[in-house]
Motif scaffolding. Structure first.
Motif, PDB file in Angstrom:
ATOM      1  N   GLY A 265       0.783  -1.236   0.000  1.00  0.00           N
ATOM      2  CA  GLY A 265       0.000   0.000   0.000  1.00  0.00           C
ATOM      3  C   GLY A 265       0.813   1.284   0.000  1.00  0.00           C
ATOM      4  O   GLY A 265       0.271   2.351   0.264  1.00  0.00           O
TER       5      GLY A 265
ATOM      6  N   GLY B  89      -9.210   9.955   3.246  1.00  0.00           N
ATOM      7  CA  GLY B  89      -8.858   8.592   2.836  1.00  0.00           C
ATOM      8  C   GLY B  89     -10.100   7.780   2.520  1.00  0.00           C
ATOM      9  O   GLY B  89     -11.192   8.058   3.038  1.00  0.00           O
ATOM     10  N   SER B  90      -9.943   6.759   1.663  1.00  0.00           N
ATOM     11  CA  SER B  90     -11.130   5.996   1.263  1.00  0.00           C
ATOM     12  C   SER B  90     -11.716   5.212   2.442  1.00  0.00           C
ATOM     13  O   SER B  90     -12.918   4.961   2.476  1.00  0.00           O
ATOM     14  CB  SER B  90     -10.805   5.068   0.096  1.00  0.00           C
ATOM     15  OG  SER B  90      -9.763   4.201   0.431  1.00  0.00           O
TER      16      SER B  90
ATOM     17  N   PHE C  82     -15.787   4.031   3.483  1.00  0.00           N
ATOM     18  CA  PHE C  82     -16.404   2.737   3.823  1.00  0.00           C
ATOM     19  C   PHE C  82     -17.151   2.850   5.157  1.00  0.00           C
ATOM     20  O   PHE C  82     -18.222   2.292   5.326  1.00  0.00           O
ATOM     21  CB  PHE C  82     -15.343   1.623   3.906  1.00  0.00           C
ATOM     22  CG  PHE C  82     -14.467   1.552   2.679  1.00  0.00           C
ATOM     23  CD1 PHE C  82     -15.016   1.548   1.409  1.00  0.00           C
ATOM     24  CD2 PHE C  82     -13.081   1.509   2.793  1.00  0.00           C
ATOM     25  CE1 PHE C  82     -14.209   1.508   0.279  1.00  0.00           C
ATOM     26  CE2 PHE C  82     -12.268   1.472   1.668  1.00  0.00           C
ATOM     27  CZ  PHE C  82     -12.836   1.476   0.413  1.00  0.00           C
TER      28      PHE C  82
ATOM     29  N   TYR D 279      -9.615  -6.649   0.960  1.00  0.00           N
ATOM     30  CA  TYR D 279      -8.686  -5.913   1.834  1.00  0.00           C
ATOM     31  C   TYR D 279      -9.153  -6.001   3.288  1.00  0.00           C
ATOM     32  O   TYR D 279     -10.288  -5.638   3.594  1.00  0.00           O
ATOM     33  CB  TYR D 279      -8.639  -4.463   1.348  1.00  0.00           C
ATOM     34  CG  TYR D 279      -7.932  -3.486   2.254  1.00  0.00           C
ATOM     35  CD1 TYR D 279      -6.652  -3.734   2.720  1.00  0.00           C
ATOM     36  CD2 TYR D 279      -8.550  -2.289   2.620  1.00  0.00           C
ATOM     37  CE1 TYR D 279      -6.008  -2.822   3.536  1.00  0.00           C
ATOM     38  CE2 TYR D 279      -7.905  -1.370   3.432  1.00  0.00           C
ATOM     39  CZ  TYR D 279      -6.636  -1.649   3.896  1.00  0.00           C
ATOM     40  OH  TYR D 279      -6.001  -0.749   4.707  1.00  0.00           O
TER      41      TYR D 279
ATOM     42  N   ILE E 194     -11.027  -3.184   5.127  1.00  0.00           N
ATOM     43  CA  ILE E 194     -12.465  -3.019   4.878  1.00  0.00           C
ATOM     44  C   ILE E 194     -13.250  -3.998   5.757  1.00  0.00           C
ATOM     45  O   ILE E 194     -14.276  -3.643   6.340  1.00  0.00           O
ATOM     46  CB  ILE E 194     -12.776  -3.244   3.379  1.00  0.00           C
ATOM     47  CG1 ILE E 194     -12.175  -2.105   2.569  1.00  0.00           C
ATOM     48  CG2 ILE E 194     -14.269  -3.396   3.125  1.00  0.00           C
ATOM     49  CD1 ILE E 194     -12.380  -2.205   1.079  1.00  0.00           C
TER      50      ILE E 194
ATOM     51  N   PHE F  25      -8.515  -6.349  -5.126  1.00  0.00           N
ATOM     52  CA  PHE F  25      -7.469  -6.507  -4.118  1.00  0.00           C
ATOM     53  C   PHE F  25      -7.770  -7.756  -3.308  1.00  0.00           C
ATOM     54  O   PHE F  25      -8.873  -7.886  -2.790  1.00  0.00           O
ATOM     55  CB  PHE F  25      -7.398  -5.301  -3.177  1.00  0.00           C
ATOM     56  CG  PHE F  25      -6.264  -5.420  -2.211  1.00  0.00           C
ATOM     57  CD1 PHE F  25      -5.012  -4.923  -2.529  1.00  0.00           C
ATOM     58  CD2 PHE F  25      -6.426  -6.090  -1.007  1.00  0.00           C
ATOM     59  CE1 PHE F  25      -3.946  -5.083  -1.650  1.00  0.00           C
ATOM     60  CE2 PHE F  25      -5.366  -6.252  -0.129  1.00  0.00           C
ATOM     61  CZ  PHE F  25      -4.117  -5.748  -0.456  1.00  0.00           C
TER      62      PHE F  25
ATOM     63  N   SER G  80      -4.024   8.033  -1.629  1.00  0.00           N
ATOM     64  CA  SER G  80      -2.976   7.387  -0.835  1.00  0.00           C
ATOM     65  C   SER G  80      -1.874   6.788  -1.699  1.00  0.00           C
ATOM     66  O   SER G  80      -0.712   6.812  -1.326  1.00  0.00           O
ATOM     67  CB  SER G  80      -3.576   6.271   0.030  1.00  0.00           C
ATOM     68  OG  SER G  80      -4.325   6.842   1.069  1.00  0.00           O
TER      69      SER G  80
ATOM     70  N   ARG H 269      -4.040  11.539   3.721  1.00  0.00           N
ATOM     71  CA  ARG H 269      -5.420  11.222   4.102  1.00  0.00           C
ATOM     72  C   ARG H 269      -6.413  12.041   3.280  1.00  0.00           C
ATOM     73  O   ARG H 269      -7.190  12.836   3.804  1.00  0.00           O
ATOM     74  CB  ARG H 269      -5.687  11.438   5.606  1.00  0.00           C
ATOM     75  CG  ARG H 269      -4.775  10.739   6.580  1.00  0.00           C
ATOM     76  CD  ARG H 269      -4.526   9.281   6.272  1.00  0.00           C
ATOM     77  NE  ARG H 269      -5.703   8.435   6.296  1.00  0.00           N
ATOM     78  CZ  ARG H 269      -5.909   7.464   5.384  1.00  0.00           C
ATOM     79  NH1 ARG H 269      -5.055   7.251   4.388  1.00  0.00           N
ATOM     80  NH2 ARG H 269      -6.970   6.715   5.472  1.00  0.00           N
TER      81      ARG H 269
HETATM   82  C1  LIG Z   1      -7.690  -2.248  -1.499  1.00  0.00           C
HETATM   83  C2  LIG Z   1      -7.577  -1.106  -0.557  1.00  0.00           C
HETATM   84  N1  LIG Z   1      -8.622  -0.284  -0.428  1.00  0.00           N
HETATM   85  C3  LIG Z   1      -8.569   0.773   0.413  1.00  0.00           C
HETATM   86  C4  LIG Z   1      -7.439   1.049   1.160  1.00  0.00           C
HETATM   87  C5  LIG Z   1      -7.454   2.230   2.112  1.00  0.00           C
HETATM   88  O1  LIG Z   1      -6.964   3.354   1.555  1.00  0.00           O
HETATM   89  P1  LIG Z   1      -6.990   4.803   2.257  1.00  0.00           P
HETATM   90  O2  LIG Z   1      -5.576   5.105   2.619  1.00  0.00           O
HETATM   91  O3  LIG Z   1      -7.499   5.711   1.202  1.00  0.00           O
HETATM   92  O4  LIG Z   1      -7.885   4.768   3.445  1.00  0.00           O
HETATM   93  C6  LIG Z   1      -6.340   0.237   1.045  1.00  0.00           C
HETATM   94  C7  LIG Z   1      -5.126   0.544   1.831  1.00  0.00           C
HETATM   95  O5  LIG Z   1      -4.094  -0.116   1.768  1.00  0.00           O
HETATM   96  C8  LIG Z   1      -6.402  -0.875   0.165  1.00  0.00           C
HETATM   97  O6  LIG Z   1      -5.357  -1.708   0.027  1.00  0.00           O
END
Ligand SMILES: Cc1ncc(COP(=O)(O)O)c(C=O)c1O
Length: 374
Positions: free
Chosen positions: A22, A87-88, A92, A113, A116, A159, A218, A226
């Motif tokens: 990541g 951040g994503s 979620f 992931y 999540i 992922f 990210s 973030r």
């Molecule tokens: C597949 C996947 N989705 C989402 C994320 C989270 O990303 P963020 O840093 O935007 O919260 C990651 C973080 O490694 C990830 O691997």
């Protein structure tokens, strides 16, 4: 002029070669350019932006993103359909909180992931796992009459398998979601870095009424920034903003403004193009070295997009002891199994992220893995 020294309490073993998936190349991030954007954005911004701001995020960035998303992903949306996220992961959480009272369950890829998984588990949302293969989620395995479920998928780059969801499966997924009257979260984590094949447009295009598109900076910029965004049906925006506000999740205005200017002035696109070339080179070195060391005893997949590949070994099981031995030999790898829901099927596969490793480190890292697995 100031002369502060950074004081750290973190024990980072710099000798460990870490194949974390990541992390982008942190050394190559154009810090001096970025700091200029931060400085000028901060000095020029109106005073009221020092106040809390609105939970939806700055209109300026949302407008920039609506143009940018049309150009890069084909997504048509108004700035009012965008919420800026820290951040994503925050997306979620917000969507989970929003949908939980109506849909107690989520149809989720298995593998997914584990971050999540943790977020949805914290909200007590139950999983209906659907297997993934080399073409993404097996949408044919979702029962057509299933009730009270929303859906989360990674169509552009699954992922951790790295597969890309073909159009037939996308259409099937959308039809199903329509029939069972639900929403699909599209997690578009790293589609910026595509090396081979054609760019596939976002799932959002097929049905903007039911697809919630979530993206992040990210990987394209750096994780501690973030910053992420979600594009959603306008009818959901107000409630999501209420959730964001009630959790105190305001995203700092200064980073939003700097990012908006960075994108508008073309630096973001330039940065992505530059990094893509860099990552393509690293990816080649990684694959060549793996083939050289392990020959036909491995299978490599998921290498068309993103900053990692998946390596399947014919004769290795990645137990805790093996991971410990690898770590003792100063190399850290990540198990595909750690992102599974139904356990026990992926113990012979690892994820090798190469974004934040130099070419020499990649070669040395594979050599260290070979020393333990030989
Ligand atoms: C597949 C996947 N989705 C989402 C994320 C989270 O990303 P963020 O840093 O935007 O919260 C990651 C973080 O490694 C990830 O691997």
């Amino acid at each position: 002029e100031y002369n502060n020294k950074y004081i750290s309490d973190e024990k980072i073993d710099r000798d460990i070669i870490d194949f974390n998936s990541g992390v982008p190349d942190l050394e190559k991030f154009p810090r001096s350019f970025w700091s200029k954007f931060l400085r000028y954005s901060f000095l020029d911004m109106p005073e009221y932006l020092l106040d809390y701001g609105r939970p939806q995020g700055l209109f300026d960035l949302r407008l920039t993103l609506s143009n940018f998303l049309l150009k890069t992903k084909g997504i048509k949306c108004y700035p009012d359909q965008i919420i800026i996220l820290s951040g994503s992961s925050e997306g979620f959480l917000i969507i989970g909180k929003l949908l939980k009272p109506y849909y107690n369950n989520v149809i989720i890829e298995d593998l997914v992931y584990n971050g999540i998984q943790k977020i949805f588990k914290s909200l007590d949302i139950k999983f209906y796992p659907i297997p993934v293969d080399d073409k993404g989620i097996r949408s044919d395995l979702i029962p057509e009459n299933i009730k009270n479920h929303f859906i989360i998928v990674t169509p552009s780059h699954q992922f951790p398998t790295g597969s890309v969801l073909p159009i037939q499966r996308r259409v099937k997924l959308i039809k199903l979601a329509r029939n069972i009257n639900t929403y699909i979260i599209e997690n578009d984590y790293d589609s910026e870095f595509r090396y081979t094949g054609q760019q596939i447009s976002s799932l959002h295009l097929l049905d903007p009424e039911i697809v919630i598109h979530i993206g992040t900076f990210s990987e394209s910029l750096y994780p501690s920034l973030r910053l992420g965004y979600m594009v959603l049906p306008e009818s959901l925006v107000k409630d999501c903003c209420k959730i964001k506000e009630s959790c105190g999740l305001f995203t700092p205005s200064i980073y939003q403004l700097a990012l908006s200017n960075f994108i508008k002035e073309g630096y973001f696109e330039r940065h992505i193009n530059k990094m893509k070339k860099l990552y393509k080179g690293k990816r080649k070195i990684l694959i060549d070295k793996l083939k050289d060391e392990f020959k036909s005893s491995i299978k490599i997949s998921g290498d068309s997009i993103g900053l990692y590949i998946v390596v399947e070994f014919k004769n290795v099981i990645f137990t805790d002891q093996i991971l410990k031995k690898l770590l003792d030999n100063k190399v850290r790898v990540y198990r595909v199994e750690d992102h599974s829901i139904i356990k026990g099927k992926h113990n012979n596969k690892i994820i090798l992220g190469y974004g934040n490793l130099g070419t020499g480190e990649i070669e040395e890292g594979i050599k260290r893995i070979k020393e333990i697995l030989k």
